[in-house]
Design a protein around this motif. Sequence first.
Motif, PDB file in Angstrom:
ATOM      1  N   ALA A  91       0.834  -1.214   0.000  1.00 20.12           N
ATOM      2  CA  ALA A  91       0.000   0.000   0.000  1.00 20.12           C
ATOM      3  C   ALA A  91       0.866   1.261   0.000  1.00 20.12           C
ATOM      4  O   ALA A  91       0.368   2.353  -0.242  1.00 20.12           O
ATOM      5  N   GLY A  92       2.153   1.099   0.286  1.00 20.84           N
ATOM      6  CA  GLY A  92       3.044   2.252   0.330  1.00 20.84           C
ATOM      7  C   GLY A  92       3.080   2.926   1.686  1.00 20.84           C
ATOM      8  O   GLY A  92       3.588   4.039   1.816  1.00 20.84           O
ATOM      9  N   VAL A  93       2.573   2.262   2.715  1.00 21.30           N
ATOM     10  CA  VAL A  93       2.561   2.860   4.053  1.00 21.30           C
ATOM     11  C   VAL A  93       3.930   2.729   4.720  1.00 21.30           C
ATOM     12  O   VAL A  93       4.362   3.629   5.430  1.00 21.30           O
ATOM     13  N   ILE A  94       4.600   1.601   4.498  1.00 19.92           N
ATOM     14  CA  ILE A  94       5.933   1.423   5.091  1.00 19.92           C
ATOM     15  C   ILE A  94       6.940   0.916   4.041  1.00 19.92           C
ATOM     16  O   ILE A  94       6.556   0.313   3.035  1.00 19.92           O
ATOM     17  N   THR A  95       8.184   1.191   4.317  1.00 25.51           N
ATOM     18  CA  THR A  95       9.294   0.625   3.556  1.00 25.51           C
ATOM     19  C   THR A  95       9.911  -0.471   4.405  1.00 25.51           C
ATOM     20  O   THR A  95      10.094  -0.286   5.614  1.00 25.51           O
ATOM     21  N   ILE A  96      10.216  -1.590   3.784  1.00 23.25           N
ATOM     22  CA  ILE A  96      10.925  -2.650   4.488  1.00 23.25           C
ATOM     23  C   ILE A  96      12.337  -2.740   3.899  1.00 23.25           C
ATOM     24  O   ILE A  96      12.510  -2.730   2.678  1.00 23.25           O
ATOM     25  N   THR A  97      13.315  -2.788   4.771  1.00 23.44           N
ATOM     26  CA  THR A  97      14.697  -2.933   4.334  1.00 23.44           C
ATOM     27  C   THR A  97      15.252  -4.233   4.899  1.00 23.44           C
ATOM     28  O   THR A  97      15.047  -4.524   6.083  1.00 23.44           O
ATOM     29  N   ALA A  98      15.901  -5.001   4.040  1.00 19.36           N
ATOM     30  CA  ALA A  98      16.534  -6.232   4.515  1.00 19.36           C
ATOM     31  C   ALA A  98      17.958  -5.884   4.919  1.00 19.36           C
ATOM     32  O   ALA A  98      18.743  -5.409   4.108  1.00 19.36           O
ATOM     33  N   ASP A  99      18.261  -6.113   6.194  1.00 21.19           N
ATOM     34  CA  ASP A  99      19.554  -5.731   6.766  1.00 21.19           C
ATOM     35  C   ASP A  99      20.159  -7.003   7.355  1.00 21.19           C
ATOM     36  O   ASP A  99      19.897  -7.355   8.506  1.00 21.19           O
ATOM     37  N   GLY A 100      20.949  -7.688   6.525  1.00 19.85           N
ATOM     38  CA  GLY A 100      21.446  -8.983   6.966  1.00 19.85           C
ATOM     39  C   GLY A 100      20.267  -9.901   7.233  1.00 19.85           C
ATOM     40  O   GLY A 100      19.402 -10.047   6.384  1.00 19.85           O
ATOM     41  N   ARG A 101      20.220 -10.456   8.426  1.00 20.83           N
ATOM     42  CA  ARG A 101      19.127 -11.366   8.753  1.00 20.83           C
ATOM     43  C   ARG A 101      17.870 -10.627   9.191  1.00 20.83           C
ATOM     44  O   ARG A 101      16.827 -11.234   9.397  1.00 20.83           O
ATOM     45  N   HIS A 102      17.991  -9.341   9.406  1.00 25.05           N
ATOM     46  CA  HIS A 102      16.858  -8.578   9.932  1.00 25.05           C
ATOM     47  C   HIS A 102      16.112  -7.821   8.845  1.00 25.05           C
ATOM     48  O   HIS A 102      16.689  -7.444   7.833  1.00 25.05           O
ATOM     49  N   ARG A 103      14.858  -7.596   9.127  1.00 24.34           N
ATOM     50  CA  ARG A 103      14.077  -6.684   8.295  1.00 24.34           C
ATOM     51  C   ARG A 103      13.705  -5.502   9.154  1.00 24.34           C
ATOM     52  O   ARG A 103      13.310  -5.672  10.307  1.00 24.34           O
ATOM     53  N   ARG A 104      13.855  -4.341   8.568  1.00 20.62           N
ATOM     54  CA  ARG A 104      13.528  -3.127   9.307  1.00 20.62           C
ATOM     55  C   ARG A 104      12.410  -2.374   8.602  1.00 20.62           C
ATOM     56  O   ARG A 104      12.354  -2.370   7.371  1.00 20.62           O
ATOM     57  N   ALA A 105      11.555  -1.764   9.400  1.00 23.13           N
ATOM     58  CA  ALA A 105      10.401  -1.060   8.836  1.00 23.13           C
ATOM     59  C   ALA A 105      10.504   0.440   9.109  1.00 23.13           C
ATOM     60  O   ALA A 105      10.987   0.858  10.160  1.00 23.13           O
ATOM     61  N   ARG A 106      10.069   1.198   8.143  1.00 26.18           N
ATOM     62  CA  ARG A 106      10.036   2.653   8.297  1.00 26.18           C
ATOM     63  C   ARG A 106       8.741   3.159   7.656  1.00 26.18           C
ATOM     64  O   ARG A 106       8.398   2.736   6.540  1.00 26.18           O
ATOM     65  N   VAL A 107       8.029   4.029   8.362  1.00 32.05           N
ATOM     66  CA  VAL A 107       6.802   4.601   7.796  1.00 32.05           C
ATOM     67  C   VAL A 107       7.190   5.592   6.698  1.00 32.05           C
ATOM     68  O   VAL A 107       8.118   6.383   6.882  1.00 32.05           O
ATOM     69  N   ARG A 108       6.497   5.550   5.577  1.00 30.78           N
ATOM     70  CA  ARG A 108       6.789   6.473   4.468  1.00 30.78           C
ATOM     71  C   ARG A 108       6.051   7.796   4.698  1.00 30.78           C
ATOM     72  O   ARG A 108       5.198   8.210   3.911  1.00 30.78           O
ATOM     73  N   ALA A 109       6.401   8.425   5.805  1.00 29.71           N
ATOM     74  CA  ALA A 109       5.645   9.600   6.245  1.00 29.71           C
ATOM     75  C   ALA A 109       5.680  10.722   5.209  1.00 29.71           C
ATOM     76  O   ALA A 109       4.655  11.364   4.931  1.00 29.71           O
TER      77      ALA A 109
END
Lengths: 107, 107
Positions: free
Chosen positions: A68-86
């Motif tokens: 939906a474009g509400v958050i960006t997910i970034t793959a950081d090694g084994r982790h996934r990180r979320a950021r709101v596309r404010a």
Amino acid sequence: MARVRSIPQPAPASLTLTTVLHALGDPVRLELVRRAQATPESTCDALAEGLDVPVPTLSDHWRILREAGVITITADGRHRRARVRAEDLDDRFPGLLAAVLRPGEPR
Amino acid sequence: MARVRSIPQPAPASLTLTTVLHALGDPVRLELVRRAQATPESTCDALAEGLDVPVPTLSDHWRILREAGVITITADGRHRRARVRAEDLDDRFPGLLAAVLRPGEPR
């Protein structure tokens, strides 16, 4: 250094209001967005802590928010990180995110 | 004089943000709300004109909007009329309806 990469996400111009509203219109997803906005660049695992939602359901929620474009997910090694596309959301739907994430808003 | 009566609707204090967002997060429902806001006290039939949605689906949409507290439906003789609960929504979720119904908002 860990390899950091972005998971595909829609371009700002292709975000639609109903898709964004639908993505936000679920208690678990709205809570994830609130948390992500409060603690930027958290891992998806940390953001979902204590929510008591099965992993596959949680994956669906993250996917719906990302598509939906509400958050960006970034793959950081084994982790996934979320950021709101404010910024993208504010540009496209001024005032919406602020209204939805107002502190003390009844849910 | 036609008998006018209100169809049951939730009390303002019981409206929840995710239910309202979910109700608005559908293209047909959002269009109905836009039209209802533009022409208050229209009949539900008039508001749905040209939408090319089957009647049972349309009934579901009106019910979802009513149960979420987004609109009030009034039975006026043979007609049903819809009104957006703008004041209740503004009280409860300040800025939300304005952000969603901004003129020229991409959908």
